[in-house]
Design an enzyme around this catalytic site. Structure first.
Site: not given
Ligand SMILES: NC(=O)c1ccc[n+]([C@@H]2O[C@H](COP(=O)([O-])OP(=O)(O)OC[C@H]3O[C@@H](n4cnc5c(N)ncnc54)[C@H](O)[C@@H]3O)[C@@H](O)[C@H]2O)c1
Length: 448
Positions: A153, A254, A265, A335
């Site tokens: 994903e 980016f 992630c 996170r």
């Protein structure tokens, strides 16, 4: 168009809820399983336990149409599904860089023995290369017609719904034409909408996700390494990024220098990739990713040092305002949040930190109960000697100096995401500092 396939989603977190609601919106009947009964009840009541734009409406529409529901029962899932999507978490192991595969293992361990008819089990979780082949062997004993595929994903929190319904590419790691055919049926609509459907081996599918994250992390850390040089040499990393991004071989995405990446992630995925490469005897090939990680973490320390500088070298007892707790805008995920890490470092330096975030305060309070919080931006800024913009929420990027000038004790701002206009803030009398930008070339830090 969907061939009457019934889908299950195993693990109802950021990925699983999004996948379940999106597949229901494409017309599939979906049953999602989570081991957390409270979460299942909330979801069946139409209450989303996460913040994700557009997902609440999609979930309620699916529930209302009777096309999606949630359960804790694997037996129900095994009886229901033609295709089972593994969406459980793969966090970093405590005390090691390896991925913790216990949720994925528990999921396959629970499902396998209950499978009594032909079906396709499809892994979506991010796993170290080699995992799928091992799970496929485990499921081979589950019964005739049970097969495994891997379909990593690529969704991004904050745009998860659009990324799922209109992805750039769908990777189908398969070992048979039948598995490919089933995945083509599942993803017929996104493919008709322009998504590329790329068929690979199981191993390449696993590597595709790890490699994509490694590349993105490297691009971010590259521009942040340039930011470190700019700070020393008197350059301006925003201008530098414009120049680099204008080259079509590089591209502008980016390349925004700042506080770097975090979340559930990228950090754990690049670490797990390096750890797996070491196991495979290919550690040298990914040694650069350790430096990518180190550059990323150095930005957090540098941001805290900037605050110390602006506070005159002593933060003890000093009120400091932190804008942002989520690891990125558009999400409530904290996170490995760079913003909360900086808030923690500042607290360790003695500052009285007050954090504000438009969506992530609940999660932040649970994750870092030792920090101070305010329910409004003005409340967080009241009496602050330094304001730090650490997550680039649009409402922070749109801040005008005048909206804070009467609230703070001293007009000092650190734009750790490079989203504010320096001249606007300086003209309004603020001391403005950003990552990757010396105050001016004349005062750039000189090498010793
Ligand atoms: N979050 C993202 O943006 C994203 C994007 C791409 C890929 N991924 C990958 O997807 C996977 C899931 O990530 P996430 O962010 O959704 O994690 P998450 O922690 O939000 O969700 C995991 C869910 O699985 C449930 N669970 C745990 N063990 C279970 C079991 N045995 N059976 C059923 N449910 C179980 C948990 O209760 C939780 O609700 C990870 O491998 C992650 O790397 C995540």
């Amino acid at each position: 168009m969907n061939g009457g396939l019934r889908l299950t989603v195993l693990g109802a977190g950021y990925l699983g809820i999004t996948h379940a609601a999106c597949m229901a919106s494409l017309g599939f009947e979906v049953l999602a399983v989570d081991t957390d009964g409270g979460r299942v009840d909330e979801l069946n009541a139409g209450r989303l336990p996460i913040y994700e734009p557009g997902l609440q409406d999609l979930l309620r529409a699916g529930l209302g149409a009777g096309r999606v529901r949630f359960t804790t029962s694997y037996a129900e899932a095994a009886a229901f599904g033609d295709v089972h999507f593994i969406c459980t978490g793969t966090p970093q192991q405590v005390g090691s860089d390896h991925a913790d595969l216990s949720q994925v293992q528990a999921c396959v361990g629970a499902l396998g023995p209950l499978l009594a008819r032909p079906c396709l089990v499809v892994g979506k979780s991010t796993v170290p290369v080699g995992t799928a082949r091992r799970l496929a062997a485990e499921l081979a004993g589950a019964g005739a017609g049970v097969e495994l595929a891997w379909n990593p994903e690529f969704l991004r929190e904050g745009s998860a719904v659009a990324d799922t319904l209109s992805p750039d590419r769908i990777v189908a790691g398969v070992t048979s034409g039948r598995a490919e055919e089933i995945l083509r049926q599942v993803y017929a609509r996104p493919v008709a909408g322009g998504a590329r459907f790329i068929v690979t081996t199981l191993e390449t599918a696993e590597l595709a996700k790890a490699a994509a994250n490694a590349f993105l992390a490297t691009k971010i850390s590259f521009i942040n390494a340039m930011a470190e040089i700019c700070e020393m040499a008197g350059g301006d990393v925003r201008e530098l990024a414009q120049v680099l991004g204008a080259d079509p071989r590089i591209g502008p995405a980016f390349l925004r220098a700042g506080l770097g990446f975090g979340g559930g992630c990228l950090p754990k995925d690049i670490r797990a990739f390096v750890a797996r490469a070491d196991e495979l005897g290919a550690g040298d090939a990914l040694a650069f990713l350790r430096e990518v990680d180190a550059i990323n973490l150095r930005r957090r320390a540098r941001t805290a040092d900037l605050a110390l500088e602006l506070a005159g070298g002593n933060l003890a007892g000093m009120p400091v305002c932190v804008l942002g707790a989520a690891f990125k805008p558009g999400s409530d995920d904290v996170r490995d949040s760079p913003a909360l890490d900086v808030a923690q470092i500042l607290t360790g330096m003695g500052a009285k930190v007050t954090v504000y975030d438009p969506a992530a305060l609940g999660n932040a309070r649970r994750a870092r109960p030792g920090l101070g919080y305010a329910d409004t931006l003005a409340g967080a800024a009241a009496g602050a000697h330094v304001v730090l913009l650490l997550t680039e929420w649009p409402e922070f990027a749109a801040l005008a100096p005048g909206s804070l000038s009467g609230t703070v004790a001293r007009p000092n701002i650190i734009d750790a995401r490079n989203v504010l206009d320096p001249a606007t803030w300086r003209d309004a009398g603020w001391t403005y500092r950003a990552l990757g930008m010396a105050v001016d070339p004349a005062t750039a830090r000189q090498p010793h």
